[in-house]
Design a protein around this motif. Structure first.
Motif, PDB file in Angstrom:
ATOM      1  N   GLY A 205      49.443  15.499 122.873  1.00 32.37           N
ATOM      2  CA  GLY A 205      49.285  14.071 122.618  1.00 32.37           C
ATOM      3  C   GLY A 205      50.609  13.339 122.628  1.00 32.37           C
ATOM      4  O   GLY A 205      50.718  12.227 123.173  1.00 32.37           O
ATOM      5  N   SER A 206      51.634  13.962 122.047  1.00 35.06           N
ATOM      6  CA  SER A 206      52.961  13.350 122.041  1.00 35.06           C
ATOM      7  C   SER A 206      53.517  13.219 123.456  1.00 35.06           C
ATOM      8  O   SER A 206      54.075  12.174 123.824  1.00 35.06           O
ATOM      9  N   ILE A 207      53.357  14.265 124.247  1.00 38.37           N
ATOM     10  CA  ILE A 207      53.870  14.222 125.615  1.00 38.37           C
ATOM     11  C   ILE A 207      53.153  13.154 126.431  1.00 38.37           C
ATOM     12  O   ILE A 207      53.778  12.384 127.179  1.00 38.37           O
ATOM     13  N   LEU A 208      51.843  13.081 126.276  1.00 38.47           N
ATOM     14  CA  LEU A 208      51.082  12.062 127.016  1.00 38.47           C
ATOM     15  C   LEU A 208      51.479  10.649 126.600  1.00 38.47           C
ATOM     16  O   LEU A 208      51.547   9.732 127.435  1.00 38.47           O
ATOM     17  N   ALA A 209      51.753  10.459 125.306  1.00 38.20           N
ATOM     18  CA  ALA A 209      52.119   9.130 124.824  1.00 38.20           C
ATOM     19  C   ALA A 209      53.513   8.714 125.290  1.00 38.20           C
ATOM     20  O   ALA A 209      53.761   7.539 125.592  1.00 38.20           O
ATOM     21  N   LEU A 210      54.434   9.681 125.373  1.00 39.96           N
ATOM     22  CA  LEU A 210      55.818   9.357 125.713  1.00 39.96           C
ATOM     23  C   LEU A 210      56.067   9.310 127.224  1.00 39.96           C
ATOM     24  O   LEU A 210      57.021   8.672 127.670  1.00 39.96           O
TER      25      LEU A 210
ATOM     26  N   THR B 121      60.494  33.430 122.799  1.00 43.27           N
ATOM     27  CA  THR B 121      59.461  33.554 123.815  1.00 43.27           C
ATOM     28  C   THR B 121      58.168  32.837 123.429  1.00 43.27           C
ATOM     29  O   THR B 121      57.499  32.263 124.290  1.00 43.27           O
ATOM     30  N   ASP B 122      57.810  32.874 122.150  1.00 42.94           N
ATOM     31  CA  ASP B 122      56.570  32.221 121.726  1.00 42.94           C
ATOM     32  C   ASP B 122      56.637  30.709 121.901  1.00 42.94           C
ATOM     33  O   ASP B 122      55.648  30.070 122.267  1.00 42.94           O
ATOM     34  N   ASP B 123      57.799  30.124 121.624  1.00 44.98           N
ATOM     35  CA  ASP B 123      57.951  28.684 121.813  1.00 44.98           C
ATOM     36  C   ASP B 123      57.825  28.317 123.302  1.00 44.98           C
ATOM     37  O   ASP B 123      57.195  27.317 123.662  1.00 44.98           O
ATOM     38  N   ALA B 124      58.431  29.144 124.146  1.00 47.65           N
ATOM     39  CA  ALA B 124      58.333  28.884 125.583  1.00 47.65           C
ATOM     40  C   ALA B 124      56.887  29.002 126.058  1.00 47.65           C
ATOM     41  O   ALA B 124      56.392  28.148 126.808  1.00 47.65           O
ATOM     42  N   MET B 125      56.196  30.033 125.626  1.00 48.05           N
ATOM     43  CA  MET B 125      54.810  30.217 126.057  1.00 48.05           C
ATOM     44  C   MET B 125      53.907  29.113 125.512  1.00 48.05           C
ATOM     45  O   MET B 125      52.968  28.676 126.184  1.00 48.05           O
ATOM     46  N   ARG B 126      54.188  28.647 124.298  1.00 49.46           N
ATOM     47  CA  ARG B 126      53.414  27.529 123.744  1.00 49.46           C
ATOM     48  C   ARG B 126      53.570  26.289 124.618  1.00 49.46           C
ATOM     49  O   ARG B 126      52.582  25.609 124.937  1.00 49.46           O
ATOM     50  N   LEU B 127      54.788  25.996 125.026  1.00 48.85           N
ATOM     51  CA  LEU B 127      55.015  24.824 125.864  1.00 48.85           C
ATOM     52  C   LEU B 127      54.374  24.981 127.239  1.00 48.85           C
ATOM     53  O   LEU B 127      53.922  23.990 127.835  1.00 48.85           O
ATOM     54  N   VAL B 128      54.320  26.200 127.753  1.00 52.81           N
ATOM     55  CA  VAL B 128      53.635  26.436 129.026  1.00 52.81           C
ATOM     56  C   VAL B 128      52.154  26.080 128.887  1.00 52.81           C
ATOM     57  O   VAL B 128      51.570  25.393 129.750  1.00 52.81           O
ATOM     58  N   GLY B 129      51.525  26.524 127.788  1.00 47.97           N
ATOM     59  CA  GLY B 129      50.120  26.201 127.563  1.00 47.97           C
ATOM     60  C   GLY B 129      49.889  24.721 127.353  1.00 47.97           C
ATOM     61  O   GLY B 129      48.905  24.151 127.847  1.00 47.97           O
ATOM     62  N   VAL B 130      50.800  24.072 126.616  1.00 54.22           N
ATOM     63  CA  VAL B 130      50.693  22.633 126.394  1.00 54.22           C
ATOM     64  C   VAL B 130      50.841  21.872 127.708  1.00 54.22           C
ATOM     65  O   VAL B 130      50.099  20.925 127.992  1.00 54.22           O
ATOM     66  N   ARG B 131      51.785  22.305 128.513  1.00 53.47           N
ATOM     67  CA  ARG B 131      51.990  21.653 129.815  1.00 53.47           C
ATOM     68  C   ARG B 131      50.742  21.767 130.680  1.00 53.47           C
ATOM     69  O   ARG B 131      50.342  20.806 131.353  1.00 53.47           O
ATOM     70  N   ASP B 132      50.090  22.927 130.650  1.00 46.33           N
ATOM     71  CA  ASP B 132      48.853  23.099 131.425  1.00 46.33           C
ATOM     72  C   ASP B 132      47.751  22.194 130.892  1.00 46.33           C
ATOM     73  O   ASP B 132      46.972  21.620 131.675  1.00 46.33           O
ATOM     74  N   LEU B 133      47.673  22.056 129.578  1.00 47.42           N
ATOM     75  CA  LEU B 133      46.662  21.186 128.976  1.00 47.42           C
ATOM     76  C   LEU B 133      46.890  19.735 129.388  1.00 47.42           C
ATOM     77  O   LEU B 133      45.948  19.013 129.743  1.00 47.42           O
ATOM     78  N   VAL B 134      48.135  19.307 129.344  1.00 47.91           N
ATOM     79  CA  VAL B 134      48.476  17.940 129.760  1.00 47.91           C
ATOM     80  C   VAL B 134      48.135  17.722 131.230  1.00 47.91           C
ATOM     81  O   VAL B 134      47.701  16.633 131.632  1.00 47.91           O
ATOM     82  N   ALA B 135      48.309  18.773 132.040  1.00 47.55           N
ATOM     83  CA  ALA B 135      48.052  18.657 133.482  1.00 47.55           C
ATOM     84  C   ALA B 135      46.566  18.673 133.821  1.00 47.55           C
ATOM     85  O   ALA B 135      46.206  18.514 134.989  1.00 47.55           O
TER      86      ALA B 135
ATOM     87  N   PRO C 157      54.648   7.784 129.891  1.00 46.56           N
ATOM     88  CA  PRO C 157      54.760   6.489 130.580  1.00 46.56           C
ATOM     89  C   PRO C 157      56.057   5.754 130.271  1.00 46.56           C
ATOM     90  O   PRO C 157      56.528   4.948 131.086  1.00 46.56           O
ATOM     91  N   LEU C 158      56.638   6.013 129.118  1.00 35.96           N
ATOM     92  CA  LEU C 158      57.870   5.322 128.726  1.00 35.96           C
ATOM     93  C   LEU C 158      59.122   6.037 129.203  1.00 35.96           C
ATOM     94  O   LEU C 158      60.114   5.393 129.576  1.00 35.96           O
ATOM     95  N   LEU C 159      59.095   7.382 129.181  1.00 35.94           N
ATOM     96  CA  LEU C 159      60.318   8.143 129.398  1.00 35.94           C
ATOM     97  C   LEU C 159      60.275   9.085 130.586  1.00 35.94           C
ATOM     98  O   LEU C 159      61.312   9.612 130.986  1.00 35.94           O
ATOM     99  N   GLY C 160      59.106   9.311 131.133  1.00 34.15           N
ATOM    100  CA  GLY C 160      58.968  10.319 132.168  1.00 34.15           C
ATOM    101  C   GLY C 160      58.614  11.660 131.543  1.00 34.15           C
ATOM    102  O   GLY C 160      58.902  11.910 130.375  1.00 34.15           O
ATOM    103  N   ARG C 161      58.003  12.556 132.334  1.00 33.64           N
ATOM    104  CA  ARG C 161      57.502  13.814 131.800  1.00 33.64           C
ATOM    105  C   ARG C 161      58.600  14.731 131.233  1.00 33.64           C
ATOM    106  O   ARG C 161      58.468  15.248 130.124  1.00 33.64           O
ATOM    107  N   PRO C 162      59.717  14.993 131.954  1.00 32.52           N
ATOM    108  CA  PRO C 162      60.712  15.921 131.411  1.00 32.52           C
ATOM    109  C   PRO C 162      61.268  15.488 130.058  1.00 32.52           C
ATOM    110  O   PRO C 162      61.378  16.302 129.134  1.00 32.52           O
ATOM    111  N   LEU C 163      61.620  14.214 129.940  1.00 32.39           N
ATOM    112  CA  LEU C 163      62.177  13.737 128.672  1.00 32.39           C
ATOM    113  C   LEU C 163      61.115  13.718 127.584  1.00 32.39           C
ATOM    114  O   LEU C 163      61.410  13.998 126.410  1.00 32.39           O
ATOM    115  N   ALA C 164      59.875  13.423 127.939  1.00 32.34           N
ATOM    116  CA  ALA C 164      58.788  13.443 126.952  1.00 32.34           C
ATOM    117  C   ALA C 164      58.600  14.847 126.395  1.00 32.34           C
ATOM    118  O   ALA C 164      58.397  15.036 125.183  1.00 32.34           O
TER     119      ALA C 164
END
Length: 595
Positions: free
Chosen positions: A97-102, A51-65, A104-111
């Motif tokens: 930062g990794s998601i934002l960098a990847l 659950t913590d990994d999932a919640m971390r990614l939710v927060g990261v996704r919001d930050l990226v957005a 443009p090359l791979l699309g958001r889901p794959l990044a």
């Protein structure tokens, strides 16, 4: 450094070729830590460990957005107000930062998938480099190579570096490992770096606080005993910790919250200790030349410590009871003590969970072996093992009552296992050594390898596999939760542990998730899903829930003597007009729309 022998010198006294060890490390890493199916599952479906990994990614996704750096509120959690997280943006930043960098090359889901899959192995590689270089400098190259090999067999350690493990514990282990080697080395600059790493650990999370307190006491004790020669280490650590904590606090905390006390995160109470400790070390440095005897240094250090502690108690009494002040008894008993990382070793045993054998006994063996080496080992290695003991014993003691106490300590088992295996191999080749000593050294080395301790756990698990078990999809899995995304967006009341997965894989909001800052949501799930029809309706209405979701294979524990209404609803034993069943294809969950 050549390609044939990557930094591992030959050891003519043994048949164990260091080059072979190196390739075994790589093979074991590939074969046991990162199965292809797990990697692909994380990349393609964003499957994470818990659950913590999932919640971390939710927060990261919001930050990226575009959500603000200082805005740590999860707005889809207990809407409309949301829940303010105490987690550090310092962990979110490299992932975002990794998601934002990847992207443009791979699309958001794959990044997102690649970031979640590759981040933990990269951190494990960094851990291995720090471990090897540190042990090689303190002991010898063969012990260093064997320590890395032992690390890959330490289940409590590698579990924090599995694919999808984007929670903060792996970063804390890295910071604490670096701190330990800085303490062993001593001196102003290494100690300053160690203090900065201690501050980073505090900024990420407070789990390492007992260990950091012991590290500080070690440096104070060293100065009391040796005086001037140890002063640089004490002063450097104090400066690194005080300045680092203040800087990182300002970096990750909104200015409007700088005066707000938070017992579960770096905030004024812990800044008082960090900055106050820095001032105390500078005071010791000022008066050092006037204190020629150890008892004078002891008196000064004790006075400063009492003042620091008394100030903390007077200014922040709410934090004296721990990081969860004001938690209701219902939530503490029905949720907190049932969380695996908060369970005690006796609770694991009582619940028939033999996996504790793979985690706790190796930690016991490592702590005892390190303490023995401090007393009876070579004089040149005593500081090394004393420092390692400082990081093992808090985990051993805290981990007995709360399993999460073992997380950081597990990263230090290889620092004992490497030299122990090295010694065992040396004794096995020495013909003049008695058989008793050879057997003893070999048993000690084996006791430090958690995969050996896991064999009884695997045997018990195999025997239990033959017993009848309920069929059904794991309700937190992406395959179970993601079909809910087809429903019109709403707020879902579901079992507590399902909350983060719903946030990650659907557009819905949630009422409950396993986090102590969301007490109203925890109460709603405990009372609503475990109580009567009136309890369920009251909680759904109070929290503005649109949907009710239950897990057929894992009902919520009953709150009273009768079977919970939600459980009977799930089995079809009852039906009510205010809950309309909603068929959702592709999921094993039960779903109702509240009318």
């Amino acid at each position: 450094m050549s390609a044939a022998s990557p930094g591992l010198p030959r050891a003519p006294a043994t048949r164990l070729d260091p080059r072979l060890v190196f390739w075994l490390i790589l093979a074991l890493s590939a074969a046991t830590l990162y199965p292809v199916a797990d990697v692909l599952g994380t990349i393609q479906h964003l499957r994470v460990r818990d659950t913590d990994d999932a919640m971390r990614l939710v927060g990261v996704r919001d930050l990226v957005a575009g959500q603000g750096w200082y805005d740590n509120v999860q707005h889809r959690f207990l809407p409309p107000g949301g829940v303010a997280s105490h987690w550090s943006r310092l962990v979110d930043a490299p992932l975002a930062g990794s998601i934002l960098a990847l992207t443009p090359l791979l699309g958001r889901p794959l990044a997102e998938g690649l970031t979640a899959a590759l981040w933990p192995p990269l951190l494990l590689a960094l851990y291995g480099v720090i471990l090897f270089l540190g042990v090689r400098r303190c002991l010898n190259p063969r012990a260093a190579a064997l320590a890395v090999l032992a690390a890959l067999q330490t289940l409590g350690l590698v579990g924090q570096f599995t694919v999808g493990r984007v929670d903060h514990h792996n970063l804390q282990i890295l910071a604490m490992l670096g701190l330990a080697f800085c303490l062993v080395r001593g001196g102003l600059v290494p100690a300053f770096l160690g203090g900065a790493l201690a501050a980073l650990s505090l900024a990420i999370g407070l789990e390492g606080l007992p260990t950091l307190a012991l590290a500080a006491l070690f440096l104070v004790g060293d100065w009391i005993a040796r005086g001037w020669p140890a002063l640089a280490g004490l002063t450097g650590f104090g400066l690194g910790l005080g300045l680092g904590a203040a800087l990182l606090f300002g970096l990750q905390t909104a200015p409007a919250l700088w005066g707000t006390t938070a017992c579960d995160a770096l905030s004024p109470p812990w800044l008082w200790l960090a900055v106050g400790g820095m001032i105390a070390t500078l005071t010791c440095a000022i008066f050092d030349r006037h204190l020629t005897r150890w008892n004078g240094r002891l008196a000064l250090a004790a006075g400063l410590g009492v003042a620091l502690g008394a100030g903390f108690a007077a200014l922040f009494p709410i934090c004296l009871g721990g990081p969860f002040p004001g938690m209701p008894a219902l939530v503490h008993e029905r949720w907190l003590r049932a969380v695996s990382e908060m369970m005690s070793v006796p609770a694991f045993i009582a619940k028939g969970r033999p996996e504790i054998l793979a985690f706790y006994p190796p930690l016991v063996a490592a702590a005892l072996a390190a303490a023995w080496a401090v007393r009876y080992g070579p004089a040149t290695q005593r500081r090394y093992f004393l420092v390692v003991s400082l990081f093992l014993w808090p985990g051993l003691i805290v981990g007995w009552d709360q399993f999460r106490g073992t997380y950081i300590a597990a990263g230090f088992i290889p620092l004992v296992a490497g030299p122990a295996i090295d010694r065992a191999l040396t004794l096995l080749e020495a013909t003049e050594v008695t058989l008793r000593r050879r057997i003893g050294a070999s048993l000690l080395a084996a006791s430090l390898v958690s995969t050996i301790w896991s064999l009884p756990a695997y045997a018990l698990a195999f025997l239990r596999a033959a017993e009848p078990t309920p069929e059904g999809l794991p309700c937190q899995a992406e395959s179970s939760v993601s079909p809910l995304a087809a429903l019109p967006p709403g707020t879902i009341l579901a079992p507590i542990n399902m909350g983060p997965a719903i946030l990650l894989h659907t557009p819905h909001a949630i009422v409950a998730a396993p986090y102590h800052r969301a007490i109203p949501g925890l109460i709603a799930a405990i009372e609503g899903l475990g109580g009567s029809e009136a309890d369920l309706r009251r909680q759904m209405t109070a929290r503005g829930a649109t949907y009710l979701v239950t897990c057929p294979t894992k009902p919520v524990p009953d709150l009273g003597a009768e079977t919970a209404f939600a459980t009977r609803l799930t089995t079809g034993a009852v039906a009510v007009p205010w809950l309309e069943p909603v068929p959702v294809a592709g999921t094993g969950l039960k779903v109702w729309l509240m009318r």
